[in-house]
Design an enzyme around this catalytic site. Structure first.
Site, short mmCIF file in Angstrom:
data_model
loop_
_atom_site.label_atom_id
_atom_site.label_comp_id
_atom_site.label_asym_id
_atom_site.label_seq_id
_atom_site.Cartn_x
_atom_site.Cartn_y
_atom_site.Cartn_z
N LYS A 103 0.84 -1.20 0.00
CA LYS A 103 0.00 0.00 0.00
C LYS A 103 0.87 1.25 0.00
O LYS A 103 0.70 2.15 -0.82
CB LYS A 103 -0.93 -0.01 1.21
CG LYS A 103 -1.87 1.18 1.29
CD LYS A 103 -1.43 2.15 2.36
CE LYS A 103 -2.38 3.34 2.42
NZ LYS A 103 -1.96 4.31 3.44
N ASP A 163 -5.61 0.39 -0.78
CA ASP A 163 -5.78 0.37 0.66
C ASP A 163 -7.13 -0.29 0.96
O ASP A 163 -7.77 -0.84 0.07
CB ASP A 163 -5.70 1.78 1.25
CG ASP A 163 -6.81 2.68 0.72
OD1 ASP A 163 -7.71 2.18 0.01
OD2 ASP A 163 -6.78 3.89 1.01
#
Length: 212
Positions: free
Chosen positions: A125, A143
């Site tokens: 991420k 995310d």
DNA sequence: AAAACGGGGGC
DNA sequence: GCCCCAGTTTT
């Protein structure tokens, strides 16, 4: 029902034009260095954007570069970034990251996935956000919002964020890659929330198979 | 008082 | 894959 992603994103962009995703909005052209984007993203993991913003504004008032962070004691650093989640672990990671960047990368944030993933506290991420926002590369930052929403609207059917990333790389038109994180963070925090989504005020509910 | 929130890493 | 890591906000 298969969602028309171009239309879906187009409607969201119009409705969230003025919405600012605090951390996801950080970029070099908004006055942030790549290192600051990296630090902010590391701190933002498992903590809310508003908390991260307060922490980084305190931190960046004192230290904005790897060398400046290394000059701080670990306790001082931890105090500055409190109360982000896992602030002690992150204080340690921030020092290690700074040391690696100074010693192995000539003081500059590395710009490849491989090198970024070797930094402690940096996962896919964070690495993808740095690549996309910091270096303007073609990367998709998945995310929890991107993961949840992509699945909720039936655009992908995946279990892990990494599977979502691979699915999106295959399906999602490349023009949406850089902006998808910021857009879905905003949408996901205000409307398409994990629990009790506000479908009543959702601009794309008519296209959504999960509409309640 | 309890559950929800948001990534990474070690095993 | 499973479980741990800490703090704030929402219910």
């Amino acid at each position: 029902m298969v969602v028309n992603i171009d239309l879906f994103i187009d409607i969201l962009e119009k409705n969230f034009k003025s919405w600012k995703a605090p951390v996801a909005d950080f970029a070099p052209d908004r006055g942030r260095t790549v290192f600051e984007i990296l630090v902010s993203t590391v701190l933002s993991s498992r903590t809310k954007d508003e908390v991260t913003i307060k922490a980084v504004s305190r931190l960046f008032a004192v230290a904005r570069t790897p060398l400046e962070i290394l000059e701080l004691g670990e306790d001082e650093l931890a105090g500055l970034i409190y109360p982000v989640g896992f602030y002690r672990i992150k204080a340690g990671n921030l020092r290690k990251i700074s040391r690696i960047i100074v010693r192995e990368h000539g003081g500059r944030v590395p710009d490849t996935m491989d090198e970024l993933l070797r930094l402690p506290g940096v996962g896919r991420k964070t690495a993808n956000l740095v690549l996309a926002q910091g270096f303007g590369k073609n990367a998709i930052c998945v995310d929890t919002h991107v993961h949840r929403i992509s699945n909720r609207i039936g655009y992908v059917s995946t279990k892990t964020p990494e599977q979502t990333e691979r699915a999106l790389i295959k399906k999602l038109p490349i023009k949406h890659w850089a902006g998808i994180n910021k857009l879905f963070v905003g949408f996901g925090q205000t409307i398409c929330r994990p629990i009790s989504p506000r479908c009543g005020s959702c601009p794309v509910s008519s296209m959504c198979p999960a509409f309640i």
